[in-house]
Design a protein around this motif. Structure first.
Motif, mmCIF file in Angstrom:
data_model
loop_
_atom_site.group_PDB
_atom_site.id
_atom_site.type_symbol
_atom_site.label_atom_id
_atom_site.label_comp_id
_atom_site.label_asym_id
_atom_site.label_seq_id
_atom_site.Cartn_x
_atom_site.Cartn_y
_atom_site.Cartn_z
ATOM 1 N N ARG A 221 3.440 83.978 -37.329
ATOM 2 C CA ARG A 221 4.296 85.022 -37.892
ATOM 3 C C ARG A 221 4.931 84.560 -39.200
ATOM 4 N NH1 ARG A 221 5.480 86.433 -32.439
ATOM 5 N NH2 ARG A 221 7.187 84.925 -32.323
ATOM 6 N N ASP A 222 5.402 83.317 -39.209
ATOM 7 C CA ASP A 222 6.008 82.768 -40.432
ATOM 8 C C ASP A 222 4.983 82.664 -41.555
ATOM 9 O OD1 ASP A 222 8.462 82.524 -39.160
ATOM 10 O OD2 ASP A 222 8.107 80.433 -38.561
ATOM 11 N N VAL A 223 3.787 82.188 -41.220
ATOM 12 C CA VAL A 223 2.736 82.031 -42.227
ATOM 13 C C VAL A 223 2.373 83.379 -42.836
ATOM 14 C CG1 VAL A 223 0.289 81.460 -42.544
ATOM 15 C CG2 VAL A 223 1.774 79.924 -41.235
ATOM 16 N N VAL A 224 2.105 84.348 -41.994
ATOM 17 C CA VAL A 224 1.662 85.662 -42.468
ATOM 18 C C VAL A 224 2.747 86.327 -43.314
ATOM 19 C CG1 VAL A 224 1.017 87.981 -41.715
ATOM 20 C CG2 VAL A 224 0.031 85.990 -40.582
ATOM 21 N N THR A 225 3.982 86.254 -42.866
ATOM 22 C CA THR A 225 5.080 86.877 -43.613
ATOM 23 C C THR A 225 5.272 86.222 -44.970
ATOM 24 O OG1 THR A 225 6.204 87.453 -41.543
ATOM 25 C CG2 THR A 225 7.530 87.464 -43.557
ATOM 26 N N SER A 226 5.273 84.890 -44.988
ATOM 27 C CA SER A 226 5.500 84.187 -46.248
ATOM 28 C C SER A 226 4.360 84.405 -47.238
ATOM 29 C CB SER A 226 5.689 82.693 -45.995
ATOM 30 O OG SER A 226 4.481 82.105 -45.547
ATOM 31 N N ALA A 227 3.160 84.660 -46.737
ATOM 32 C CA ALA A 227 2.002 84.882 -47.607
ATOM 33 C C ALA A 227 1.899 86.326 -48.078
ATOM 34 C CB ALA A 227 0.725 84.488 -46.874
ATOM 35 N N GLY A 228 2.744 87.206 -47.547
ATOM 36 C CA GLY A 228 2.657 88.612 -47.908
ATOM 37 C C GLY A 228 1.383 89.252 -47.403
ATOM 38 N N ALA A 229 0.886 88.761 -46.278
ATOM 39 C CA ALA A 229 -0.384 89.241 -45.739
ATOM 40 C C ALA A 229 -0.169 90.380 -44.754
ATOM 41 C CB ALA A 229 -1.125 88.096 -45.050
ATOM 42 N N ALA A 230 -1.169 91.218 -44.630
ATOM 43 C CA ALA A 230 -1.199 92.239 -43.585
ATOM 44 C C ALA A 230 -1.901 91.658 -42.363
ATOM 45 C CB ALA A 230 -1.926 93.479 -44.081
ATOM 46 N N SER A 231 -1.803 92.359 -41.224
ATOM 47 C CA SER A 231 -2.384 91.813 -39.993
ATOM 48 C C SER A 231 -2.835 92.900 -39.044
ATOM 49 C CB SER A 231 -1.376 90.904 -39.291
ATOM 50 O OG SER A 231 -0.181 91.606 -39.003
ATOM 51 N N PHE A 232 -3.862 92.572 -38.282
ATOM 52 C CA PHE A 232 -4.312 93.317 -37.114
ATOM 53 C C PHE A 232 -4.314 92.346 -35.934
ATOM 54 C CE2 PHE A 232 -6.310 96.078 -40.275
ATOM 55 C CZ PHE A 232 -6.290 97.344 -39.696
ATOM 56 N N VAL A 233 -4.232 92.868 -34.719
ATOM 57 C CA VAL A 233 -4.425 92.060 -33.516
ATOM 58 C C VAL A 233 -5.388 92.770 -32.582
ATOM 59 C CG1 VAL A 233 -2.174 90.907 -33.568
ATOM 60 C CG2 VAL A 233 -2.397 93.107 -32.382
ATOM 61 N N THR A 234 -6.130 91.992 -31.800
ATOM 62 C CA THR A 234 -6.892 92.562 -30.700
ATOM 63 C C THR A 234 -5.929 92.861 -29.556
ATOM 64 O OG1 THR A 234 -7.324 90.446 -29.616
ATOM 65 C CG2 THR A 234 -8.856 91.123 -31.362
ATOM 66 N N TYR A 235 -6.409 93.522 -28.526
ATOM 67 C CA TYR A 235 -5.543 93.809 -27.376
ATOM 68 C C TYR A 235 -4.998 92.527 -26.768
ATOM 69 C CZ TYR A 235 -7.758 98.435 -27.627
ATOM 70 O OH TYR A 235 -8.222 99.649 -28.044
ATOM 71 N N ALA A 236 -5.815 91.465 -26.787
ATOM 72 C CA ALA A 236 -5.396 90.202 -26.182
ATOM 73 C C ALA A 236 -4.268 89.535 -26.959
ATOM 74 C CB ALA A 236 -6.584 89.245 -26.081
ATOM 75 N N ALA A 237 -4.067 89.924 -28.209
ATOM 76 C CA ALA A 237 -3.033 89.301 -29.044
ATOM 77 C C ALA A 237 -1.850 90.226 -29.304
ATOM 78 C CB ALA A 237 -3.637 88.852 -30.367
ATOM 79 N N MET A 238 -1.788 91.352 -28.585
ATOM 80 C CA MET A 238 -0.657 92.268 -28.758
ATOM 81 C C MET A 238 0.664 91.523 -28.585
ATOM 82 S SD MET A 238 -2.101 95.555 -26.621
ATOM 83 C CE MET A 238 -0.476 96.324 -26.484
ATOM 84 N N GLY A 239 1.628 91.846 -29.439
ATOM 85 C CA GLY A 239 2.939 91.227 -29.350
ATOM 86 C C GLY A 239 3.117 90.042 -30.261
ATOM 87 N N MET A 240 2.041 89.593 -30.937
ATOM 88 C CA MET A 240 2.188 88.475 -31.860
ATOM 89 C C MET A 240 3.095 88.840 -33.033
ATOM 90 S SD MET A 240 -1.394 86.352 -32.203
ATOM 91 C CE MET A 240 -0.680 85.347 -33.518
ATOM 92 N N PHE A 241 3.112 90.136 -33.396
ATOM 93 C CA PHE A 241 3.924 90.603 -34.515
ATOM 94 C C PHE A 241 4.758 91.802 -34.074
ATOM 95 C CE2 PHE A 241 0.327 88.445 -36.276
ATOM 96 C CZ PHE A 241 0.856 87.707 -37.322
ATOM 97 N N PRO A 242 5.975 91.917 -34.576
ATOM 98 C CA PRO A 242 6.792 93.084 -34.240
ATOM 99 C C PRO A 242 6.247 94.334 -34.923
ATOM 100 C CG PRO A 242 7.890 91.756 -35.905
ATOM 101 C CD PRO A 242 6.679 90.977 -35.460
ATOM 102 N N GLU A 243 6.630 95.478 -34.412
ATOM 103 C CA GLU A 243 6.213 96.738 -35.012
ATOM 104 C C GLU A 243 6.823 96.862 -36.403
ATOM 105 O OE1 GLU A 243 5.892 101.409 -33.620
ATOM 106 O OE2 GLU A 243 7.561 100.185 -32.921
ATOM 107 N N GLY A 244 6.064 97.412 -37.349
ATOM 108 C CA GLY A 244 6.582 97.612 -38.687
ATOM 109 C C GLY A 244 6.060 96.580 -39.662
#
Length: 528
Positions: A221-244
């Motif tokens: 989460r820290d890496v993705v946010t600091s890089a300004g990256a967008a993200s998707f998750v599979t069903y198995a990874a739901m919850g890795m990122f907050p909504e929004g």
């Protein structure tokens, strides 16, 4: 006692390695494995069918991260648990199945012995990581330690060990004491720099996370946010990122996600197979730099990539976070555009499966944020999985991949055993529930606090829709159902049949406070 029958020694060995619960059913062929259970201090959960025992072990493993262990008998017992083994293999769940087999002289001989199979070892091997026979005590101990080591250091997939009856009965010395195992997890800087450089120069970096990235979720989460990256998750990874934010959610199966992914100049897939059941299309959709990171080397070679990195996802995340200083964090992604896209996809789900989303929204509001959900193969889950925001990883478990029916109830029982005092819920469809409904008696017997949401549309709705789409006249998709409320009462469970969304929320809240399981019957027309 330095000498015990091997069956008893196995239980003592498992206890010394941190195992606390065994799921299974005793029989004349594996009774020696039951000799040492209580003496070793293990808890045994008696399932009503070996399929139920396997799903319970699966649910327990998903809830704890520890191996789920099952004891089953030769022949039919092993065959019955092979479906859960296949599901655990598909979803990377650590499950250890220990079975008996015929005596050494009878293996493969075709003598008409009780529970005889032509080749039990090979049969089990088709649905697990490996299936091997321990011909003596030393081999049994080595295989158990091998399984536990592989669970701790590699991709977590089920293993099967079978032991001849005469070997289980024979006296054996105690297993060797457990050894300390250390995994260095070192990743050379030049390997991490491949990923770092791709992110640092990207204008539209995009990550796709699978279940293999969950253990490093906080750092990712820290890496993705600091890089300004967008993200998707599979069903198995739901919850890795907050909504929004710049998170597209678990919407990879939306056809429009391919267009979004194609607009990224760098796509990094972490801990995911990118399987058919993740995408429901042949290709992810990437058109620029494509990097894959996975602990399973076999998964890295199934599609073209710019770079393939064989490494633990959590370790890569830590190294990227350590190197992050030169990232600008500038991005062409915008939160407004991501939010609009997610709202569009939600509307698509609502149009495709009318009546489900209002119920899912009402149910989500009624459940505590830390509730763990186990769902079955049912249209309710298919819709909810795309729109239900989770507060953390490992809170929703679905039988992806192998896609077996009958998973939710026994898996939720395993999860409830692991999560004593914490909210756990099962969600099943009316047809799939009948695959393993007998396991409700286990929840009653153990007085597990377990709400069971039974979604009843009176048919195999997904199959009917598929037949219609294929221009096949729907056939064999409507069945006669029992009175589920009376069924629950006959088993000694509490029950409810809410007739509105408000009543559904009240029933769920009450069930969470009720000692023992509660079956909550939800007619699919409740939101209409």
């Amino acid at each position: 006692m330095s000498q015990r029958p091997l069956g008893a020694q196995i239980s003592h060995m498992l206890k010394s390695r941190g195992v606390e619960v065994i799921f299974g059913i005793p029989g004349v062929h594996n009774q020696e494995m039951y000799r040492g259970i209580e003496e070793a201090g293990l808890t045994h959960v008696l399932a009503r069918h070996e399929q139920g025992a396997g799903f319970m072990a699966d649910g327990y493993a998903r809830a704890t991260g520890k191996p789920g262990v099952a004891y089953v008998i030769t022949g039919p017992g092993l065959c019955n648990i092979m479906t859960p083994m296949g599901q655990a293999y598909s979803d990377s769940v650590p499950m250890l199945v220990i079975s008996s087999c015929l005596n050494r002289a009878d293996l493969g001989m075709g003598r008409g012995r009780l529970h005889e199979m032509k080749d039990q070892e090979i049969a089990a091997g088709t649905v697990c990581d490996w299936s091997l026979t321990a011909m003596d005590a030393d081999s049994a101990y080595q295989l158990i330690d091998r399984a536990l080591t592989e669970f701790a250091t590699g991709r977590k997939r089920p293993k099967h060990i079978q032991v001849p009856i005469e070997v289980l009965e024979a006296l054996a010395p105690a297993a060797p004491p457990p050894t300390t195992q250390v995994t260095a997890g070192y990743i050379p800087d030049d390997v991490t720099k491949i990923v770092f450089d791709a992110i640092a120069t990207a204008k539209r970096p995009l990550f796709v996370f699978g279940g293999g990235a969950r253990e490093g979720a906080d750092v990712w989460r820290d890496v993705v946010t600091s890089a300004g990256a967008a993200s998707f998750v599979t069903y198995a990874a739901m919850g890795m990122f907050p909504e929004g934010g710049l998170h597209f959610g678990s919407s990879l199966a939306r056809p429009g996600s391919a267009e979004v992914i194609a607009s990224a100049d760098v796509v990094i897939a972490v801990g995911t197979e990118l399987s058919e059941t993740d995408l429901w299309r042949d290709d992810l959709g990437q058109s620029g730099t494509f990097i894959r990171i996975d602990i399973d080397a076999d998964e890295l070679n199934d599609r073209p990539a710019t770079a393939r990195i064989h490494a633990d996802a959590g370790q890569i995340a830590k190294e990227l976070w350590r190197m992050r200083g030169d990232w600008s964090g500038q991005t062409e992604w915008t939160e407004t555009a991501v939010a609009e896209q997610r709202q569009k996809w939600r509307a698509e789900v609502n149009s495709e499966r009318p009546g489900i989303l209002p119920v899912a929204d009402a149910l989500r509001v009624a459940l505590p944020a830390d509730t763990v959900v186990y769902s079955d193969m049912t249209q309710f889950a298919y819709a909810a999985l795309e729109i239900w925001p989770m507060s953390a990883p490992n809170l929703w478990h679905h039988p992806t991949g192998f896609g077996t029916l009958g998973y939710a109830l026994p898996a939720a029982i395993g999860g409830a055993i692991a999560r004593k005092g914490q909210p756990t819920v099962a969600i099943a469809g009316d047809y799939g529930f009948q695959y393993t409904l007998q396991e409700l008696m286990v929840a009653v017997e153990l007085q597990l606090n377990l709400p069971i949401i039974l979604w009843d549309n009176g048919k195999l709705g997904e199959i009917e829709d598929s037949m219609v789409a294929a221009q096949i006249a729907p056939n064999a998709v409507i069945q006669q159902n029992p009175d589920f409320v009376k069924f629950a009462e006959a088993f000694g469970a509490a029950s409810a049949a809410p007739e509105s969304l408000d009543e559904l929320q009240d029933a769920v809240r009450k069930a969470l406070e009720t000692q023992g399981p509660t079956l909550i019957y939800v007619n699919a027309k409740i939101a209409i």
